[in-house]
Design a protein around this motif. Structure first.
Motif, short mmCIF file in Angstrom:
data_model
loop_
_atom_site.label_atom_id
_atom_site.label_comp_id
_atom_site.label_asym_id
_atom_site.label_seq_id
_atom_site.Cartn_x
_atom_site.Cartn_y
_atom_site.Cartn_z
N VAL A 135 -9.61 -7.38 -10.84
CA VAL A 135 -8.37 -7.50 -10.09
C VAL A 135 -7.22 -7.58 -11.08
CG1 VAL A 135 -7.08 -8.93 -8.46
CG2 VAL A 135 -9.54 -8.69 -8.21
N LYS A 136 -6.17 -6.76 -10.85
CA LYS A 136 -5.00 -6.79 -11.72
C LYS A 136 -4.27 -8.11 -11.54
CE LYS A 136 -4.06 -1.86 -11.15
NZ LYS A 136 -3.07 -0.89 -10.69
N GLY A 137 -3.89 -8.73 -12.64
CA GLY A 137 -3.11 -9.96 -12.58
C GLY A 137 -1.63 -9.65 -12.77
N SER A 138 -0.80 -10.67 -12.66
CA SER A 138 0.62 -10.59 -12.94
C SER A 138 1.41 -9.68 -12.01
CB SER A 138 0.85 -10.12 -14.39
OG SER A 138 0.18 -10.96 -15.28
N LEU A 139 0.89 -9.37 -10.86
CA LEU A 139 1.65 -8.60 -9.88
C LEU A 139 2.20 -9.54 -8.83
CD1 LEU A 139 -0.69 -5.51 -9.25
CD2 LEU A 139 1.45 -5.54 -10.52
N PRO A 140 3.44 -9.31 -8.38
CA PRO A 140 3.94 -10.16 -7.30
C PRO A 140 3.11 -9.94 -6.03
CG PRO A 140 5.60 -8.53 -7.98
CD PRO A 140 4.39 -8.34 -8.84
N HIS B 76 0.90 -6.71 -5.36
CA HIS B 76 -0.41 -6.86 -4.72
C HIS B 76 -0.16 -7.22 -3.27
CE1 HIS B 76 -4.75 -7.39 -4.64
NE2 HIS B 76 -4.49 -8.31 -3.71
N LEU B 77 -0.80 -6.50 -2.36
CA LEU B 77 -0.62 -6.70 -0.94
C LEU B 77 -1.78 -7.49 -0.36
CD1 LEU B 77 0.69 -4.34 1.66
CD2 LEU B 77 -1.66 -5.07 1.96
N LEU B 78 -1.44 -8.51 0.41
CA LEU B 78 -2.41 -9.26 1.19
C LEU B 78 -2.01 -9.05 2.64
CD1 LEU B 78 -4.84 -11.16 1.28
CD2 LEU B 78 -3.22 -13.07 1.22
N MET B 79 -2.91 -8.47 3.45
CA MET B 79 -2.56 -8.08 4.81
C MET B 79 -3.59 -8.57 5.82
SD MET B 79 -1.51 -4.32 6.28
CE MET B 79 -2.97 -3.48 5.68
N PRO B 80 -3.29 -9.70 6.51
CA PRO B 80 -4.14 -10.09 7.63
C PRO B 80 -3.99 -9.10 8.77
CG PRO B 80 -2.50 -11.80 7.11
CD PRO B 80 -2.21 -10.63 6.28
N GLY C 8 -11.95 8.00 15.51
CA GLY C 8 -11.05 9.05 15.04
C GLY C 8 -10.01 8.58 14.04
N LEU C 9 -10.00 7.30 13.68
CA LEU C 9 -8.96 6.78 12.79
C LEU C 9 -8.94 7.46 11.43
CD1 LEU C 9 -9.11 2.97 13.64
CD2 LEU C 9 -7.18 4.52 14.03
N ARG C 10 -10.09 7.84 10.91
CA ARG C 10 -10.15 8.47 9.57
C ARG C 10 -9.48 9.84 9.55
NH1 ARG C 10 -11.66 5.44 5.42
NH2 ARG C 10 -13.37 4.04 5.81
N GLU C 11 -9.20 10.41 10.70
CA GLU C 11 -8.54 11.73 10.76
C GLU C 11 -7.06 11.64 10.43
OE1 GLU C 11 -9.39 13.51 14.57
OE2 GLU C 11 -11.50 12.86 14.43
N TYR C 12 -6.52 10.44 10.33
CA TYR C 12 -5.10 10.25 10.08
C TYR C 12 -4.89 9.69 8.68
CZ TYR C 12 -4.86 11.01 15.05
OH TYR C 12 -4.98 11.57 16.29
N PRO C 13 -4.08 10.36 7.87
CA PRO C 13 -3.85 9.84 6.51
C PRO C 13 -3.13 8.49 6.58
CG PRO C 13 -2.41 11.72 6.96
CD PRO C 13 -3.31 11.58 8.13
N MET C 14 -3.68 7.51 5.86
CA MET C 14 -3.16 6.14 5.87
C MET C 14 -2.93 5.64 4.45
SD MET C 14 -5.41 4.18 8.74
CE MET C 14 -4.96 4.32 10.46
N PRO C 15 -2.09 4.61 4.30
CA PRO C 15 -1.95 3.98 2.98
C PRO C 15 -3.30 3.41 2.53
CG PRO C 15 -0.21 3.24 4.47
CD PRO C 15 -1.20 4.02 5.30
N PRO C 16 -3.53 3.35 1.22
CA PRO C 16 -4.82 2.87 0.71
C PRO C 16 -5.23 1.49 1.24
CG PRO C 16 -3.50 3.75 -1.08
CD PRO C 16 -2.64 3.76 0.14
#
Length: 153
Positions: free
Chosen positions: A18-23, A102-106, A132-140
């Motif tokens: 895991v990358k450190g030092s990211l907000p 770094h994103l934390l998303m509940p 069908g959700l994988r058929e739509y491009p999404m953020p990582p």
């Protein structure tokens, strides 16, 4: 300290991975589920980061705001619907390092809301079957949420 499990590859040298030092940014999302078990996704509008990608509705929590408060507020702002925290079920979360944060998303599941959905920010809205959700491009960060949603529904 004893180890358990069959695969001890996670204990090999190389640090935590895991990358450190990211907000850290707390971003909340909702899997709104309609009576036909379809999930709402929204398309990020032009001019926003990751424009054109589909995502689960939600947004950034403000300083001191609880995740449940943030998703209730965001869904009102983005979709003009009213949800109470008691109608939210915590489903899973995403933890993802982008280049500069770094994103934390509940992710909350919700089947009950009041009001008629309206795209308040001009975004496209689409009801999609979980398979069908994988058929739509999404953020990582959104991609690991898909299998959990598929299993849930």
């Amino acid at each position: 300290m004893p180890t358990t499990g069959l695969d001890r590859g996670c204990l090999r040298a190389g640090g935590s991975g895991v990358k450190g030092s990211l907000p850290l940014k707390l971003v909340v999302a909702a899997a709104l589920v309609d009576p036909d078990n379809r999930v709402l996704i929204t398309k990020r509008p032009i001019g926003k980061p990751m424009a054109g990608l589909w995502e689960f509705p939600g947004g950034k929590a403000t300083e001191g705001e609880l995740p449940e408060q943030a998703i209730v507020r965001e869904l009102k702002e983005e979709l003009n619907i009213d949800i109470t925290a008691s109608c939210l079920a915590p489903l899973t979360f995403a933890s993802h390092s982008y280049e500069d944060f770094h994103l934390l998303m509940p992710l909350f599941a919700c089947r009950i809301w009041q009001g008629e959905l309206r795209a308040m920010e001009g975004q496209e809205l689409k009801w999609v079957r979980p398979v069908g959700l994988r058929e739509y491009p999404m953020p990582p960060a959104d991609l690991p949420l898909i299998p959990i949603i598929r299993d849930f529904l």
